[in-house]
Design a protein around this motif. Structure first.
Motif, mmCIF file in Angstrom:
data_model
loop_
_atom_site.group_PDB
_atom_site.id
_atom_site.type_symbol
_atom_site.label_atom_id
_atom_site.label_comp_id
_atom_site.label_asym_id
_atom_site.label_seq_id
_atom_site.Cartn_x
_atom_site.Cartn_y
_atom_site.Cartn_z
ATOM 1 N N ARG A 90 -52.027 -25.049 65.687
ATOM 2 C CA ARG A 90 -52.227 -26.204 64.785
ATOM 3 C C ARG A 90 -50.925 -26.550 64.982
ATOM 4 O O ARG A 90 -50.875 -27.906 65.281
ATOM 5 C CB ARG A 90 -52.312 -25.372 63.594
ATOM 6 N N GLU A 91 -50.148 -26.109 65.560
ATOM 7 C CA GLU A 91 -48.667 -26.340 65.846
ATOM 8 C C GLU A 91 -48.294 -27.486 66.665
ATOM 9 O O GLU A 91 -48.007 -28.655 66.517
ATOM 10 C CB GLU A 91 -47.307 -25.600 66.162
ATOM 11 N N PHE A 92 -49.267 -27.525 68.137
ATOM 12 C CA PHE A 92 -48.749 -28.239 68.951
ATOM 13 C C PHE A 92 -49.096 -29.584 68.513
ATOM 14 O O PHE A 92 -49.687 -30.474 68.367
ATOM 15 C CB PHE A 92 -49.932 -27.471 69.778
ATOM 16 N N VAL A 93 -51.001 -29.744 67.618
ATOM 17 C CA VAL A 93 -51.644 -30.512 67.512
ATOM 18 C C VAL A 93 -50.801 -31.337 66.244
ATOM 19 O O VAL A 93 -51.486 -32.534 66.698
ATOM 20 C CB VAL A 93 -53.176 -30.214 67.238
ATOM 21 N N LEU A 94 -50.114 -30.847 65.420
ATOM 22 C CA LEU A 94 -49.210 -31.965 64.380
ATOM 23 C C LEU A 94 -48.519 -32.239 65.528
ATOM 24 O O LEU A 94 -48.099 -33.615 65.227
ATOM 25 C CB LEU A 94 -48.476 -30.770 63.787
ATOM 26 N N LYS A 95 -47.421 -31.433 66.249
ATOM 27 C CA LYS A 95 -46.565 -32.172 67.199
ATOM 28 C C LYS A 95 -46.727 -33.202 68.123
ATOM 29 O O LYS A 95 -46.800 -34.534 68.018
ATOM 30 C CB LYS A 95 -46.335 -31.493 68.314
ATOM 31 N N GLN A 96 -48.053 -33.254 68.509
ATOM 32 C CA GLN A 96 -49.017 -34.230 68.976
ATOM 33 C C GLN A 96 -49.454 -35.546 68.060
ATOM 34 O O GLN A 96 -49.287 -36.626 69.088
ATOM 35 C CB GLN A 96 -50.035 -33.933 69.751
ATOM 36 N N SER A 97 -49.367 -35.182 67.198
ATOM 37 C CA SER A 97 -50.212 -36.373 65.900
ATOM 38 C C SER A 97 -49.066 -37.249 65.869
ATOM 39 O O SER A 97 -49.392 -38.102 65.095
ATOM 40 C CB SER A 97 -50.626 -35.410 65.330
ATOM 41 N N LYS A 98 -47.563 -36.392 65.817
ATOM 42 C CA LYS A 98 -47.006 -37.414 64.914
ATOM 43 C C LYS A 98 -46.448 -38.084 66.137
ATOM 44 O O LYS A 98 -45.925 -37.844 67.257
ATOM 45 C CB LYS A 98 -45.867 -36.705 64.736
ATOM 46 N N PRO A 99 -45.425 -39.530 65.381
ATOM 47 C CA PRO A 99 -45.016 -40.183 66.257
ATOM 48 C C PRO A 99 -43.935 -39.960 67.278
ATOM 49 O O PRO A 99 -42.979 -39.222 65.977
ATOM 50 C CB PRO A 99 -44.779 -41.249 65.600
ATOM 51 N N GLN A 100 -43.892 -39.707 68.484
ATOM 52 C CA GLN A 100 -42.278 -38.835 69.299
ATOM 53 C C GLN A 100 -40.528 -39.994 68.562
ATOM 54 O O GLN A 100 -39.619 -39.758 68.368
ATOM 55 C CB GLN A 100 -42.198 -39.098 70.518
ATOM 56 N N THR A 101 -41.198 -41.183 68.529
ATOM 57 C CA THR A 101 -40.040 -41.651 68.105
ATOM 58 C C THR A 101 -39.689 -42.175 66.728
ATOM 59 O O THR A 101 -41.722 -43.281 66.793
ATOM 60 C CB THR A 101 -39.583 -42.838 69.106
#
Length: 106
Positions: free
Chosen positions: A62-73
């Motif tokens: 879940r943490e991984f998916v949330l990190k991937q779905s948030k814009p990096q910049t």
């Protein structure tokens, strides 16, 4: 036995138990025969281990998916429409036409 709901509400404990259980499971597989290992798997300790592992892995995913779905910049603010004063006046348009290069007929 602790439930998945319990471990979900106590995620740090679930991760700690899961970490210990990975090692314990490997040790049990090496030292117990097949029947004894199956008995351990259905014991309170074995079930707690499996539950903690499942909840811990689900939380990590879940943490991984949330990190991937948030814009990096950070996203740039959308550009506002230009103010009406930036629209060229008729005089400015005429000056652009006059200053434009002209093509001589061939």
């Amino acid at each position: 036995m602790k439930t998945a709901t319990y471990y979900t509400q106590h995620l740090d404990e679930a991760k700690s138990v899961a970490s210990r259980c990975k090692l314990l499971d490997e040790q049990k597989q090496r030292t117990l025969n097949a029947g004894e290992y199956q008995e351990w798997q259905i014991s309170n300790e074995g079930v707690n281990c499996q539950t903690a592992l499942s909840v811990s892995e689900a939380a990590s995913l879940r943490e991984f998916v949330l990190k991937q779905s948030k814009p990096q910049t950070p996203a740039a603010a959308p550009k506002a429409a230009p103010p009406s004063s930036s629209v060229p006046t008729p005089q400015e348009r005429e000056q652009k036409i006059i200053s434009a290069p002209t093509l001589a007929p061939v």
